[in-house]
Scaffold this active site. Structure first.
Site, PDB file in Angstrom:
ATOM      1  N   LYS A  30     -28.689 -24.069  27.103  1.00  0.00           N
ATOM      2  CA  LYS A  30     -28.875 -23.200  26.354  1.00  0.00           C
ATOM      3  C   LYS A  30     -29.309 -21.817  25.779  1.00  0.00           C
ATOM      4  O   LYS A  30     -28.925 -21.016  26.654  1.00  0.00           O
ATOM      5  CB  LYS A  30     -31.298 -23.395  26.972  1.00  0.00           C
ATOM      6  CG  LYS A  30     -31.931 -23.097  25.480  1.00  0.00           C
ATOM      7  CD  LYS A  30     -32.183 -23.278  24.866  1.00  0.00           C
ATOM      8  CE  LYS A  30     -32.988 -23.287  23.122  1.00  0.00           C
ATOM      9  NZ  LYS A  30     -32.897 -24.127  22.190  1.00  0.00           N
ATOM     10  N   CYS A  66     -27.810 -19.524  14.090  1.00  0.00           N
ATOM     11  CA  CYS A  66     -29.540 -20.166  14.705  1.00  0.00           C
ATOM     12  C   CYS A  66     -30.176 -20.097  13.174  1.00  0.00           C
ATOM     13  O   CYS A  66     -30.674 -19.295  12.820  1.00  0.00           O
ATOM     14  CB  CYS A  66     -30.036 -19.623  15.658  1.00  0.00           C
ATOM     15  SG  CYS A  66     -29.905 -21.320  16.449  1.00  0.00           S
TER      16      CYS A  66
END
Ligand SMILES: Cc1cc2nc3c(=O)[nH]c(=O)nc-3n(C[C@H](O)[C@H](O)[C@H](O)COP(=O)(O)OP(=O)(O)OC[C@H]3O[C@@H](n4cnc5c(N)ncnc54)[C@H](O)[C@@H]3O)c2cc1C
Ligand SMILES: Cc1cc2nc3c(=O)[nH]c(=O)nc-3n(C[C@H](O)[C@H](O)[C@H](O)COP(=O)(O)OP(=O)(O)OC[C@H]3O[C@@H](n4cnc5c(N)ncnc54)[C@H](O)[C@@H]3O)c2cc1C
Ligand SMILES: Cc1cc2nc3c(=O)[nH]c(=O)nc-3n(C[C@H](O)[C@H](O)[C@H](O)COP(=O)(O)O)c2cc1C
Ligand SMILES: Cc1cc2nc3c(=O)[nH]c(=O)nc-3n(C[C@H](O)[C@H](O)[C@H](O)COP(=O)(O)O)c2cc1C
Ligand code: FES
Ligand code: FES
Lengths: 304, 276, 304, 276
Positions: free
Chosen positions: C60, C149
């Site tokens: 992650k 992102c």
């Protein structure tokens, strides 16, 4: 159908877009219902024709010269929609003016004429000719300029991805189109669609149609090669719905430009999502191919 | 092409399966009940799609075998995902139908016998024509992979059958080994036939051979073409077939929609070399 | 499984990427398998663990400081995949270095560390610290810098959409990373992903990971408002597969840069499509959430 | 939280439905057979997903009611697409299961009676605890919409039931009208109970009330929380619940994963005001 509380409008009532009153807000999308003339002989329970309740048919994009389009196969079904690589096959602008548009008028099909060109000034020339030929037409409501065909290779330049080119095309068309609606159909294959919408609106577009197809590819597992001869195709259908909703929202939120929503609409609920975000009207594309009554059903469902 | 006075109206129907059963090792007979009375002309087809979670983006084209009242019949072979799903379904399963679509085979012309040629799943339109129009001097030839693949119960006894590979046949029936066009050639050569009309449906090589067969005799030949389809009703330009534009040299052909200008074409119109 | 004739490699054999040999070509994607430590206690018939056959777990994404992420709901299931708006919740780089990475090493999980930052030089600082802390680690194979992102609002600037910014981030990371693989994860939300890939490769990236999520939106019909509090989410799953394939192909064809394919992989056949286009390895994201063994199954299926 | 020595291993299984039948107007009992022997602790859940064309992107979390050998039992209510699809399926339909997952309710503590509170589909984990651990001084209260919604056959006779609206009850059984926490309050107030432990599962207002109920008495309270889930095993950070970080003021809470650090939390840990 159970309609949500916030839904107050009747999409089969006339509404104003730019200089024009359209008979309704549920339209068919360009390229998925031919020139708007293939549906007349089809019947379905509960409908007199596939045109019932439609606000407009956006005709298949025509170009200055006739085009034979891309090699077969041109379609590739996907679990989440389809890829197409039709390659803008069309009869050409002159033939369209001579045979198709008069027939649409005769049959009373509310029409938005979709045009594509490779240079901004060509849009001006085509629109001017259209304006002459269709001056007395009642059912011709406007023009959608297609700035976004990802599957026509034009020497690799990204026509319609640049706000300035968009502005020039729109301005050329607007100049020649005083009293019909002018829409600019935008490509989603850009980082910042709001700036394209802004450029279109500032140059005189009454609304933007969003989205055209998303660039996609499918591989044939047996050969290990792309299914489509030109490798890439235009992705449409249910899989692009969340992308279309995001693009419409970006434009509404950041540019405040009127939007006609298109992309992934399969039923009334999908259409409602665009209206919830502020779209003025919606277009049904891929779903209209499987069911010629798809848009008519949505219109019926949403008028309660 | 000979035109019919009226082409039956295309309908978009809700339907459900009434029969879905094998009639040979490779062919399945499908009967559906639709929500309107239907009619069709032999050679026309319908787009079928499943309802529910197996619904596909596009329907699948199938030639209509028969139709009476609200019942419509098809014959199909499992080749991929859509037909595979269909084969797994029981009577009662809902589907949608858009049809009849496309151009039919021409009606019979008095004094002009018909020679029917079909291979594999090319059977339905040819058999439909036979049931609707056939006269005593019409001849039909049907080819399949092997005798097990032949739907004997559906085949009129007067038809001649050919197979790629031999196997057991029902009592009193025979299948000749070889290509169906070779069988027709063998059977018809030397017979003193008046100018006839060839109607063919099946794989591309069969259609091309049928065209050559007719051309050699100066006969008319009509073939049922297949292309991948999106809409089935002329809306998407996804199913084009390169054909000779009238009076133009071959290289300058044009695209015809298989679903709307076809699926029945004159064999001589088709630009065979440009077909994949 | 029936494997096509052109498929010759064993994805569970070691292969070289940049300065590093990876144990295999089937990886899990960042953010969909936590830090790579939640799967150890899970069993399934035919597998010793979800790590069986995996070439790498991309952990992650961690940021310089811990983040609490976005408000709930953060996930929205769609018929064609999902939207997520996790907002890069993570324990922070220091905690990751102190507790997570050593545990990954101890358990022998082949690891690619995913890093995000808001300024190019931060990547350099983080990678240098990682290089120190992990100098002796055997199972740490590389770094993936997350340049994409779409759901973290950083004053609206489009971090990672500009080739120059990409180049600066990659260069900073490369300088501090002499002997592990460096991957740059690119956003698909751009017009020209090949130029981003080129920029990354020219600045020292060994490969690009393509794609991160596509900007999407879903509307809650009852309220008429976006489901996700931040309106937009990152679209992933089956619906993005054709888009990911197109982006990978664009990069391979136009930039010739090594690619790790990611986006919409649900099974072995999807993975094969990326390999057919020339991908070096693939990552499994959303599918790994529903089935912790998704990547392991693909690895098993593809090694014949 | 009281820890068990060993938490049963999580398994990813293929499964098929063996029973899928209503047990009340709103609750359906689901039994599945999985491909491995399974165990669980009360409070743990499993992610279920259908196989075939109705497979969803994410599984759906359901508390485990019971488990023996390869059989696992659940109770569910139809609320949306996934549960709606499930309710339509017959025994034999294939599905996948990932479980058991998450933290269990604590094991009973000798000398500390348990007060069990459940509402609606909050029944399974509480009932599972009861069947596994209950002692004579434990009490259980269960609330439903109306008597028809109560799965009488599953409810131990010693349980007290409450309903929002009255209706017919089976012979010999009664349901009190009002909130389940009010019923517990009414039944337990004035009784001289030793410090007890409250275990609750149901809608958020019930859990919050259970927390207040326990807090007022200085008792421990454990609640089963619900959040939308993606993975169910701590992989995605999609299911966070705001909790008090140890020793921090309330505003500075942290996110806990409902699926991995939960679903069972101490009521006092939860930052109720930040829950949607
Ligand atoms: C006018 C016409 C009539 C037909 N009549 C019959 C019939 O009576 N009986 C019968 O069994 N088959 C018939 N076919 C072929 C039939 O349509 C295909 O077998 C079927 O579409 C395959 O679908 P699938 O999903 O199983 O295959 P897939 O290969 O999984 O399908 C993928 C895509 O390819 C298309 N496709 C695949 N094969 C063909 C094909 N041969 N022709 C056209 N599209 C194809 C499908 O429509 C679909 O869009 C006909 C085709 C046409 C064009
Ligand atoms: C730990 C846990 C245990 C549960 N145990 C049970 C049980 O034993 N019996 C039972 O009937 N229900 C239980 N639920 C609730 C159950 O998971 C939801 O009712 C179910 O996910 C709804 O799915 P749907 O597709 O029908 O609803 P939809 O609303 O169509 O689902 C859309 C999305 O929302 C999610 N969602 C919707 N409602 C809930 C909810 N209440 N909780 C979490 N996610 C939700 C779905 O998972 C899905 O991702 C539990 C939930 C959790 C978190
Ligand atoms: C077969 C096909 C042909 C299309 N042709 C055109 C076209 O000629 N002009 C155009 O502007 N858009 C064309 N489109 C794009 C659609 O109008 C629409 O923008 C897109 O498909 C997204 O909507 P949908 O998901 O409802 O199909 C075409 C789409 C398809 C599937
Ligand atoms: C819940 C979720 C969290 C994600 N978090 C990250 C992340 O932290 N860093 C990152 O680079 N990508 C992240 N991604 C993107 C995935 O790594 C992957 O690029 C994307 O989901 C497309 O692949 P898929 O379709 O296989 O999921 C996340 C995706 C999901 C669904
Ligand atoms: S299938 Fe669409 S035009 Fe023929
Ligand atoms: S559901 Fe993925 S972390 Fe909890």
């Amino acid at each position: 159908m159970n309609l949500p509380d916030w839904w107050k409008i009747d999409p089969c009532e006339p509404f104003v877009l730019g200089p024009r009153e359209f008979p309704g807000r549920i339209w068919t999308a360009s390229g998925c219902f031919a020139y708007g003339l293939t549906g007349h002989e089809i019947s379905s329970r509960g409908f007199t024709s596939p045109y019932e309740g439609l606000g407009a048919v956006v005709s298949k994009t025509v170009t200055p010269m006739a085009r034979t389009g891309n090699p077969m196969p041109r379609l590739c079904e996907l679990p989440t929609g389809a890829l197409n690589s039709i390659g803008l096959e069309n009869v050409g602008f002159d033939e369209f003016l001579a045979s198709v548009l008069p027939e649409l008028e005769r049959r009373g099909v509310p029409t938005v004429v979709s045009l594509a060109a490779t240079r901004p000034d060509e849009f001006g020339v085509m629109v001017a000719a259209l304006q002459m030929a269709g001056a007395d037409y009642e059912h011709w409501h406007g023009v959608e300029i297609n700035l976004s065909c990802p599957n026509v290779a034009e020497g690799g330049h990204d026509f319609g991805r640049d706000p300035e080119t968009v502005a020039r095309c729109v301005a050329a068309a607007r100049k020649a189109l005083p009293d019909r609606a002018l829409l600019a159909k935008l490509t989603p294959n850009v980082a910042d669609i709001a700036s394209l919408a802004k450029a279109a609106a500032e140059s005189g577009a009454d609304a933007v149609s969003v989205i055209n197809t998303v660039v996609g590819l499918e591989v044939d597992l047996t050969s290990g090669r792309p299914v489509l001869p030109r490798r890439y195709g235009g992705y449409s259908g249910p899989g692009v719905l969340p992308i279309a909703l995001a693009k419409v929202d970006e434009i509404v939120q950041k540019a405040g430009v009127p939007v006609v929503g298109v992309g992934g609409i399969g039923g009334a609920q999908d259409a409602l999502k665009f209206f919830a975000l502020g779209a003025e009207a919606v277009q049904v594309g891929t779903a209209q191919m499987e069911d010629p009554f798809a848009a008519a059903r949505i219109a019926a469902d949403l008028s309660g | 092409m000979n035109r019919f006075e009226t082409i039956p109206k295309t309908r978009r129907c809700q339907a459900f399966i009434t029969i879905n059963e094998p009639v040979s090792s490779g062919l399945i007979r499908l009967e559906i009940e639709v929500d309107q009375e239907m009619d069709f002309l032999p050679g026309q087809f319908a787009m079928l799609n499943l309802m529910g979670p197996r619904k596909r983006t596009f329907g699948r084209p199938f030639s209509i075998l028969a139709c009476s009242g609200n019942r419509v019949e098809f014959l199909y072979r499992v080749v991929g995902g859509g037909t595979g799903d269909l084969a797994g379904l029981k009577p009662g399963h809902p589907l949608t139908m858009l049809g009849p679509l496309g151009t039919p085979f021409p009606a019979p012309v008095p004094g002009q016998p018909a020679v029917l040629l079909a291979g594999g799943v090319g059977l339905p339109p040819v058999l439909a024509w036979w049931h609707r129009f056939s006269r005593t001097d019409d001849r039909a030839f049907f080819g399949a992979r092997d005798p097990g693949d032949l739907p004997w119960d559906l085949l009129p006894v007067s038809w001649d059958a050919s197979v790629d590979a031999q196997g057991e046949t029902p009592v009193g029936r025979v299948a000749w080994q070889g290509l169906v066009t070779e069988l027709a050639e063998r059977e018809l050569t030397g017979m003193d036939l008046p100018p006839s009309m060839v109607l063919a449906c099946g794989p591309i090589p069969l259609l091309e051979a049928a065209g050559r067969f007719a051309e050699g005799r100066g006969w008319d030949c009509f073939v049922s073409m297949e292309e991948h389809m999106g809409c089935g009703y002329g809306a998407c330009k996804g199913c084009v077939i390169p054909i000779r534009s009238d009076g133009q040299p071959e290289a300058e052909g044009r695209n015809a929609t298989c679903c709307q200008e076809g699926p029945i074409f004159r064999a001589e119109e088709i630009l065979w070399k440009q077909i994949r």
